[in-house]
Structures are given as structure tokens and as C-alpha cells.
Design a protein around this motif. Structure first.
Motif, PDB file in Angstrom:
ATOM      1  N   TYR A 140      38.679  19.578  59.030  1.00 47.60           N
ATOM      2  CA  TYR A 140      38.717  20.897  59.804  1.00 47.60           C
ATOM      3  C   TYR A 140      38.865  22.094  58.597  1.00 47.60           C
ATOM      4  N   LYS A 141      39.826  21.748  57.631  1.00 48.66           N
ATOM      5  CA  LYS A 141      40.208  22.694  56.610  1.00 48.66           C
ATOM      6  C   LYS A 141      39.145  22.826  55.781  1.00 48.66           C
ATOM      7  N   GLN A 142      38.426  21.851  55.142  1.00 50.48           N
ATOM      8  CA  GLN A 142      37.263  22.001  54.482  1.00 50.48           C
ATOM      9  C   GLN A 142      35.978  22.651  55.252  1.00 50.48           C
ATOM     10  N   HIS A 143      35.965  22.378  56.259  1.00 53.71           N
ATOM     11  CA  HIS A 143      34.936  23.160  57.073  1.00 53.71           C
ATOM     12  C   HIS A 143      35.078  24.653  56.985  1.00 53.71           C
ATOM     13  N   VAL A 144      36.540  24.907  57.375  1.00 51.31           N
ATOM     14  CA  VAL A 144      36.679  26.478  57.683  1.00 51.31           C
ATOM     15  C   VAL A 144      36.452  27.153  55.795  1.00 51.31           C
ATOM     16  N   THR A 145      36.875  26.213  54.907  1.00 49.24           N
ATOM     17  CA  THR A 145      36.963  26.944  53.611  1.00 49.24           C
ATOM     18  C   THR A 145      35.383  27.108  53.157  1.00 49.24           C
ATOM     19  N   ALA A 146      34.556  25.802  53.496  1.00 48.98           N
ATOM     20  CA  ALA A 146      33.153  26.193  53.377  1.00 48.98           C
ATOM     21  C   ALA A 146      32.554  27.336  53.793  1.00 48.98           C
ATOM     22  N   LYS A 147      33.095  27.605  54.999  1.00 53.20           N
ATOM     23  CA  LYS A 147      32.443  28.622  55.873  1.00 53.20           C
ATOM     24  C   LYS A 147      32.744  30.040  55.177  1.00 53.20           C
TER      25      LYS A 147
ATOM     26  N   MET B 228      51.311  41.951  60.412  1.00 54.01           N
ATOM     27  CA  MET B 228      50.294  41.124  60.129  1.00 54.01           C
ATOM     28  C   MET B 228      50.690  39.734  59.393  1.00 54.01           C
ATOM     29  N   ASN B 229      51.224  40.296  58.295  1.00 57.67           N
ATOM     30  CA  ASN B 229      51.427  39.209  57.173  1.00 57.67           C
ATOM     31  C   ASN B 229      52.563  38.202  57.976  1.00 57.67           C
ATOM     32  N   ARG B 230      53.327  38.707  58.443  1.00 55.74           N
ATOM     33  CA  ARG B 230      54.495  37.937  59.128  1.00 55.74           C
ATOM     34  C   ARG B 230      53.685  37.122  60.268  1.00 55.74           C
ATOM     35  N   PHE B 231      52.786  37.337  61.016  1.00 53.69           N
ATOM     36  CA  PHE B 231      52.202  36.589  61.879  1.00 53.69           C
ATOM     37  C   PHE B 231      51.452  35.638  61.310  1.00 53.69           C
ATOM     38  N   GLU B 232      50.731  35.922  60.147  1.00 56.13           N
ATOM     39  CA  GLU B 232      50.064  34.998  59.177  1.00 56.13           C
ATOM     40  C   GLU B 232      50.814  33.868  58.899  1.00 56.13           C
ATOM     41  N   ASN B 233      52.106  34.408  58.338  1.00 59.69           N
ATOM     42  CA  ASN B 233      53.264  33.174  57.653  1.00 59.69           C
ATOM     43  C   ASN B 233      53.348  32.216  58.784  1.00 59.69           C
ATOM     44  N   PHE B 234      53.693  32.689  60.155  1.00 60.02           N
ATOM     45  CA  PHE B 234      54.000  31.938  61.092  1.00 60.02           C
ATOM     46  C   PHE B 234      52.844  31.049  61.678  1.00 60.02           C
ATOM     47  N   LYS B 235      51.666  31.651  61.471  1.00 61.91           N
ATOM     48  CA  LYS B 235      50.609  30.917  62.094  1.00 61.91           C
ATOM     49  C   LYS B 235      50.090  29.658  61.045  1.00 61.91           C
ATOM     50  N   ALA B 236      50.516  30.118  59.750  1.00 66.59           N
ATOM     51  CA  ALA B 236      50.149  28.915  58.568  1.00 66.59           C
ATOM     52  C   ALA B 236      50.817  27.698  59.112  1.00 66.59           C
ATOM     53  N   GLY B 237      51.858  27.615  59.535  1.00 63.45           N
ATOM     54  CA  GLY B 237      52.654  26.288  59.748  1.00 63.45           C
ATOM     55  C   GLY B 237      51.857  25.282  60.813  1.00 63.45           C
ATOM     56  N   LEU B 238      51.176  26.117  61.919  1.00 64.01           N
ATOM     57  CA  LEU B 238      50.580  25.500  62.833  1.00 64.01           C
ATOM     58  C   LEU B 238      49.361  24.346  62.391  1.00 64.01           C
ATOM     59  N   ILE B 239      48.279  24.936  61.776  1.00 64.96           N
ATOM     60  CA  ILE B 239      47.227  23.828  61.531  1.00 64.96           C
ATOM     61  C   ILE B 239      47.217  24.127  59.728  1.00 64.96           C
ATOM     62  N   LYS B 240      46.899  25.219  59.272  1.00 58.27           N
ATOM     63  CA  LYS B 240      46.641  25.416  57.691  1.00 58.27           C
ATOM     64  C   LYS B 240      47.390  24.643  56.885  1.00 58.27           C
ATOM     65  N   ASP B 241      48.836  25.087  57.152  1.00 56.97           N
ATOM     66  CA  ASP B 241      49.871  24.397  56.342  1.00 56.97           C
ATOM     67  C   ASP B 241      50.663  23.540  57.146  1.00 56.97           C
ATOM     68  N   ASN B 242      50.039  22.997  58.115  1.00 59.13           N
ATOM     69  CA  ASN B 242      50.881  22.008  58.990  1.00 59.13           C
ATOM     70  C   ASN B 242      51.733  21.121  58.018  1.00 59.13           C
ATOM     71  N   PRO B 243      53.088  21.071  58.282  1.00 60.16           N
ATOM     72  CA  PRO B 243      53.780  20.079  57.429  1.00 60.16           C
ATOM     73  C   PRO B 243      53.646  18.829  57.193  1.00 60.16           C
ATOM     74  N   VAL B 244      53.249  18.286  58.655  1.00 63.79           N
ATOM     75  CA  VAL B 244      52.958  16.866  58.692  1.00 63.79           C
ATOM     76  C   VAL B 244      51.429  16.383  58.189  1.00 63.79           C
ATOM     77  N   PHE B 245      50.495  17.141  58.332  1.00 66.50           N
ATOM     78  CA  PHE B 245      49.117  16.927  58.338  1.00 66.50           C
ATOM     79  C   PHE B 245      48.572  17.406  56.938  1.00 66.50           C
ATOM     80  N   SER B 246      49.324  18.484  56.565  1.00 69.95           N
ATOM     81  CA  SER B 246      48.634  19.357  55.500  1.00 69.95           C
ATOM     82  C   SER B 246      49.362  19.045  54.260  1.00 69.95           C
ATOM     83  N   LEU B 247      50.875  19.293  54.598  1.00 66.14           N
ATOM     84  CA  LEU B 247      51.566  19.304  53.393  1.00 66.14           C
ATOM     85  C   LEU B 247      52.324  17.781  53.221  1.00 66.14           C
ATOM     86  N   PHE B 248      51.910  16.884  54.227  1.00 66.27           N
ATOM     87  CA  PHE B 248      52.528  15.612  54.145  1.00 66.27           C
ATOM     88  C   PHE B 248      54.026  15.327  53.948  1.00 66.27           C
ATOM     89  N   LEU B 249      54.773  16.348  54.814  1.00 67.37           N
ATOM     90  CA  LEU B 249      56.482  16.252  54.801  1.00 67.37           C
ATOM     91  C   LEU B 249      56.777  15.726  55.914  1.00 67.37           C
TER      92      LEU B 249
END
Lengths: 169, 219
Positions: free
Chosen positions: B203-210, B1-22
Motif C-alpha cells: 500500500y505504501k509503495q502504491h501511494v508513493t508511486a502515485k 495541520m502539522n499536528r494532525f499529520e503527526n497523529f495520523k502518521a502513526g496509523l498507517i504510514k508510520d505504523n509502529p508495528v507494520f512500518s517501523l517494525f517495533l
């Protein structure tokens, strides 16, 4: 001291392996790349003269004192210049064929241009092509107003090519 | 499960471009057409997975002092090989992406993931991280290029990178007189980037607030 040797050696081995991998990849792809380039060039020559056979274009082996002329082909009574001139961003690559005797522009064909679409990219479009073909390559040629950064070097490139025609004969 | 979470993080939550700005430089530059974005995205995914795997393999024998040069050598080699392959088998893609293929070397996503993840984790985890981050990057460039190509040219055109004559998708949505050509230039890239980054942030803020609200209720 030992540490430095160890680090240096490690980096050397990594680089050597990387070099080997690159050499292998290069050996695999180099012939394909060369073939691609040649085919592309022949295709753009054929686009200018659709009736010709791709073997009709003879590469002129003469070193010219010019930075913009990449290659010169001979075809019937014209010289076809492959030119690379500066411009906005990547500049413009184009082919222009000039008559050996009358020095008239026979055909013009732009291969690539790095300028903004709708502005400098007009040097690749039909109206500009039409405005050049049939004109005297040594005389006055019109640039495109509002897009002189790209069209200016194209015109001066053609002038330069026209000057070289006599040297080639 | 952790593995999948790691993988999923890159898509939106830790998206390299829009979240990490890399890796924003290439993102802004190559997103003029969807075609370019696909080519660049796939190249980045391949380089990222392979560099992550190799770096994870050698992580235990790499001396700490020279790890960055070693990573750079590995990444540069991979990128150069990819570039040669693209030049040989997809020449049209090579022309349109131009200098940005070799510039994958300095794309911070790749060195960033090597340093932050692959040098500390196992091979499988690193490969998954590479895939997740690569997909995140691809998703980001696809989203940007879709908007930019649509507004600047009025349609979307996707061709087979290995055979230019084969058109996979050719849509015309906006009539030619209503297109905004500025979206094809770098100004349009910045505007699109800002809008999308803001949307992802919201979107991220919305999720955190929820999540916070749910946590409070539980108490």
C-alpha cells in the motif's frame, strides 16, 4: 565530581518519586487483588462440589515437602489439593480431591493450562477428567497420547498428592 | 495541520508495528484473541500517552547523560501501576495476557517514541504522538488477532474485561471442522504478520508511486 553528584541525585529523586507512586498504587490495589484471588479459588472449589458452602472448605495449615502442592483443603472425607505442575509453556494448575481412606480420586478440576488448544489443553476437558475420577490415586493413571507433556506431570502430581494424604491425617 | 499529520502518521504510514517494525514480540504473542488485543492495545495507549507526557515535561531538566535510565524508570513505574490495576479490576485479562503486561516496559515503541519524539517536543504534541502511535499499535494487533482468532476458532468472541460473564460479541462464521488451529500458535502469528506487513508495504509503495507520477505530470 559535581556532575556525578548531580546525576546521581537526579536519578535518585526520579526513582524516589516512582517508588512513591508505586507504593500508592499498591496500597490501592492489593486488597482488591487478594480478594479476587480468594474468590476465584473458592469458585473453583465450589465448581467441584456444587452442594457445598464456601465455608465448608478448611485450609490445612501444614507445611508439606512438595513444590507442586500449593494448598490443601479439607472437605468431609477428602483432601483437596491445589497443584501447580510443569507442562508446555505455563504448565497446569488443577484441583484434585483424594479420599482420605481409600485414596481414590474423587474429583478433578483443571483451573488453567498453557498448552496448545486441542492438544495439551485436553487436560482441562471432560474425557480426561472422566478417565481420572473414581480411580485409585496411587495406581496407574492414563495420560493422553500425543499430549504427554501436559498430561504426564498432571498424573505424577496426583501420585505425589496421594503419597501426602497419610502425612496430612 | 502539522499536528494532525503527526497523529495520523502513526496509523498507517508510520505504523509502529507494520512500518517501523517495533514491539513485534508482544504483537506476535498476544494476538491469539481479539479480547487480548483490545486489552493490550488499551494498556499500551495509556502507557504511551502518559510516558510521552511525563518525559516531555521533564525533558528540559533531565541531564542528557542519564536520559535513558530516567525514561526506563518512568516507563517501568507506569507499566507496573497499569499491571496492578489490571490485576485488581480485570483479573481475567491479567490471566490471558500474563507476562506480556510487565513486558510493555521493554516494548520498543514506548522507549522509541520517548527518545525520538517526546524528548524533543512539547507536551501536547507528545501526547498526540502517543495517542497516534498507540492507536496504530492497537489497530495492528486488532487486525492480526481478528484474522488469527477467526481462522483458529471459527468465530470472534469479545467479553467485558471487567466482568467475564458479560459477552459483548459472539460470532460464529467458520464451521468448527474447517478451522485451522495452527493460526492460534506462534507459527500462525508469523504467517499473519508477514501477510499484513507485506500488504501495508504494498500500500505504501502504491501511494508513493502515485505521488511520484503526479509530481512528474506537473512538470
Amino acid at each position: 565530581m559535581n556532575k556525578i553528584v548531580h546525576l546521581g541525585l537526579f536519578l535518585a529523586i526520579v526513582s524516589a518519586v516512582a517508588g512513591g507512586a508505586l507504593a500508592f498504587a499498591n496500597q490501592m490495589t492489593a486488597p482488591v487483588i487478594a480478594e479476587n484471588n480468594e474468590r476465584q479459588e473458592k469458585e473453583s472449589l465450589l465448581a467441584m462440589y456444587p452442594d457445598a458452602n464456601s465455608n465448608d472448605f478448611k485450609l490445612v495449615n501444614k507445611t508439606l515437602d512438595s513444590k507442586t502442592v500449593q494448598k490443601v483443603y479439607e472437605y468431609k472425607n477428602v483432601y483437596i489439593f491445589n497443584m501447580k505442575v510443569s507442562g508446555y509453556k505455563d504448565g497446569t494448575v488443577f484441583l484434585v480431591s483424594i479420599d482420605k481412606d481409600s485414596k481414590k480420586i474423587d474429583k478433578y478440576n483443571a483451573i488453567s493450562n498453557g498448552d496448545t488448544k486441542g492438544l495439551g489443553s485436553q487436560v482441562t476437558e471432560a474425557p480426561f477428567k472422566k478417565s481420572l475420577e473414581g480411580k485409585d490415586a496411587t495406581g496407574q493413571l492414563d495420560t493422553i497420547s500425543g499430549a504427554t507433556v501436559s498430561s504426564g506431570p498432571v498424573v505424577s502430581g496426583i501420585h505425589e498428592a496421594a503419597k501426602l494424604v497419610d502425612q496430612l491425617k | 495541520m502539522n499536528r494532525f499529520e503527526n497523529f495520523k502518521a502513526g496509523l498507517i504510514k508510520d505504523n509502529p508495528v507494520f512500518s517501523l517494525f517495533l514491539g513485534i514480540c508482544s504483537t506476535l504473542a498476544i494476538t491469539t484473541t481479539v479480547n487480548n488485543a483490545i486489552g493490550m492495545g488499551v494498556s499500551v495507549i495509556i502507557v504511551l500517552i502518559m510516558s510521552n507526557v511525563i518525559i516531555s515535561c521533564v525533558r528540559k531538566i533531565t541531564p542528557d547523560e542519564i536520559r535513558i535510565p530516567v525514561y526506563i524508570v518512568i516507563i517501568a513505574t507506569l507499566v507496573k501501576i497499569i499491571q496492578m490495576l489490571i490485576q485488581a479490576y480485570a483479573p481475567s485479562l491479567n490471566t490471558s495476557l500474563g507476562v506480556f503486561i510487565p513486558l510493555i516496559v521493554v516494548n520498543c515503541i514506548i522507549l522509541g517514541r520517548a527518545e525520538a519524539f517526546a524528548s524533543k517536543n512539547g507536551i501536547l504534541d507528545s501526547a498526540l504522538d502517543g495517542l497516534g502511535m498507540g492507536l496504530g499499535y492497537t489497530l495492528a494487533v486488532l487486525a492480526m488477532s481478528f484474522i488469527r482468532e477467526l481462522i483458529s476458532t471459527g468465530g470472534i468472541k469479545v467479553v467485558n474485561p471487567f466482568n467475564e460473564a458479560q459477552v459483548w460479541l459472539n460470532l460464529h462464521i467458520i464451521p468448527e471442522n474447517f478451522t485451522i488451529s495452527i493460526f492460534g500458535s506462534s507459527v500462525g502469528a508469523f504467517i499473519t504478520f508477514a501477510v499484513l506487513a507485506a500488504a501495508v508495504g504494498a500500500y505504501k509503495q502504491h501511494v508513493t508511486a502515485k505521488e511520484e507520477a503526479a509530481a512528474k505530470e506537473e512538470k
